[in-house]
Design a protein around this motif. Structure first.
Motif, PDB file in Angstrom:
ATOM      1  N   UNK A  15       4.923  22.441   8.084  1.00  0.00           N
ATOM      2  CA  UNK A  15       4.385  21.574   6.897  1.00  0.00           C
ATOM      3  C   UNK A  15       5.627  21.042   6.339  1.00  0.00           C
ATOM      4  N   UNK A  16       5.502  19.970   5.850  1.00  0.00           N
ATOM      5  CA  UNK A  16       6.424  19.294   5.027  1.00  0.00           C
ATOM      6  C   UNK A  16       5.888  18.900   3.707  1.00  0.00           C
ATOM      7  N   UNK A  17       6.937  18.883   2.661  1.00  0.00           N
ATOM      8  CA  UNK A  17       6.875  18.714   1.079  1.00  0.00           C
ATOM      9  C   UNK A  17       7.125  17.432   0.673  1.00  0.00           C
ATOM     10  N   UNK A  18       6.451  16.820  -0.192  1.00  0.00           N
ATOM     11  CA  UNK A  18       7.061  15.337  -0.380  1.00  0.00           C
ATOM     12  C   UNK A  18       6.750  15.403  -2.131  1.00  0.00           C
ATOM     13  N   UNK A  19       7.893  15.148  -3.050  1.00  0.00           N
ATOM     14  CA  UNK A  19       7.616  14.948  -4.521  1.00  0.00           C
ATOM     15  C   UNK A  19       6.850  13.745  -4.548  1.00  0.00           C
ATOM     16  N   UNK A  20       5.958  13.911  -5.698  1.00  0.00           N
ATOM     17  CA  UNK A  20       5.146  12.718  -6.310  1.00  0.00           C
ATOM     18  C   UNK A  20       5.970  12.381  -7.371  1.00  0.00           C
ATOM     19  N   UNK A  21       6.456  11.093  -7.481  1.00  0.00           N
ATOM     20  CA  UNK A  21       7.125  10.213  -8.389  1.00  0.00           C
ATOM     21  C   UNK A  21       6.049   9.956  -9.432  1.00  0.00           C
ATOM     22  N   UNK A  22       6.446  10.005 -10.788  1.00  0.00           N
ATOM     23  CA  UNK A  22       5.697   9.564 -11.788  1.00  0.00           C
ATOM     24  C   UNK A  22       4.767   8.012 -11.697  1.00  0.00           C
ATOM     25  N   UNK A  23       5.291   7.121 -10.802  1.00  0.00           N
ATOM     26  CA  UNK A  23       5.003   5.957 -10.746  1.00  0.00           C
ATOM     27  C   UNK A  23       4.192   5.849  -9.378  1.00  0.00           C
ATOM     28  N   UNK A  24       4.192   7.070  -8.606  1.00  0.00           N
ATOM     29  CA  UNK A  24       3.411   6.915  -7.242  1.00  0.00           C
ATOM     30  C   UNK A  24       1.868   6.733  -7.769  1.00  0.00           C
ATOM     31  N   UNK A  25       1.209   6.058  -6.573  1.00  0.00           N
ATOM     32  CA  UNK A  25      -0.350   5.915  -6.840  1.00  0.00           C
ATOM     33  C   UNK A  25      -0.683   6.259  -5.288  1.00  0.00           C
ATOM     34  N   UNK A  26      -2.162   5.876  -4.851  1.00  0.00           N
ATOM     35  CA  UNK A  26      -2.688   6.358  -3.650  1.00  0.00           C
ATOM     36  C   UNK A  26      -1.919   5.599  -2.512  1.00  0.00           C
TER      37      UNK A  26
END
Length: 171
Positions: A15-26
């Motif tokens: 498993x790997x984690x990835x932070x979602x930035x405030x400006x990320x989209x699909x």
């Protein structure tokens, strides 16, 4: 790969984690996850080859099925809080895209920002070069939008080319 009879229920090797930035989209998440996934597959294959890999069962709690997005779901509901609408715009970008109706015309909303200013849900007002739409809680600052068959425009360019009638509102 280890498989079982269920749909995406087999053991997990990594498993790997990835932070979602405030400006990320699909679209940006797709690209980031594709790159992360490619690196993880190489690492997992190396672990399998060396005997370090340990298959762990997936938890049986918290499982959800994500059905295909229906176009009707992408219409913004102005009774919801602005932060939810901002997230919906990002979630549906680049495709299928979030939209609102303005005087019978579908307007795709490409970029938006949740604001604390209050307004009647769906009501539109112009603040300088920004288009503000009232929400159930706060307002949505519409930054970039597109008329059907048109090109993407900043809110300022959109407003220069299309005057809003008094009392105009998104529905």
């Amino acid at each position: 790969m280890q498989m079982d009879a269920g749909l995406d229920t087999g053991p997990v090797l990594m498993q790997k984690a990835l932070p979602i930035a405030a400006d990320d989209d699909a679209g940006t998440l797709h690209d980031k996850l594709a790159a992360l996934g490619a690196r993880a597959v190489v690492e997992a294959l190396s672990d399998v080859e060396s005997g370090r890999a340990r298959a762990l069962p997936q938890p049986s709690e918290g499982i959800t099925y994500a059905p295909k997005i229906d176009k009707r779901e992408t219409r913004l509901d102005w009774s919801k809080p602005a932060i939810e609408l901002e997230r919906a715009v990002r979630a549906y970008r680049p495709a299928p895209g979030a939209f609102a109706m303005l005087e019978g015309e579908a307007i795709k909303i490409w970029r938006a920002q949740a604001l604390a200013q209050e307004g009647e849900p769906g009501s539109l007002r112009v603040d300088g070069e920004q288009l503000l739409a009232g929400c159930g809680e706060g307002s949505l600052g519409v930054l970039e939008l597109q008329r059907a068959g048109g090109r993407r425009l900043s809110a300022a360019d959109f407003l220069r080319g299309r005057a809003l009638a008094r009392g105009a509102r998104f529905s």
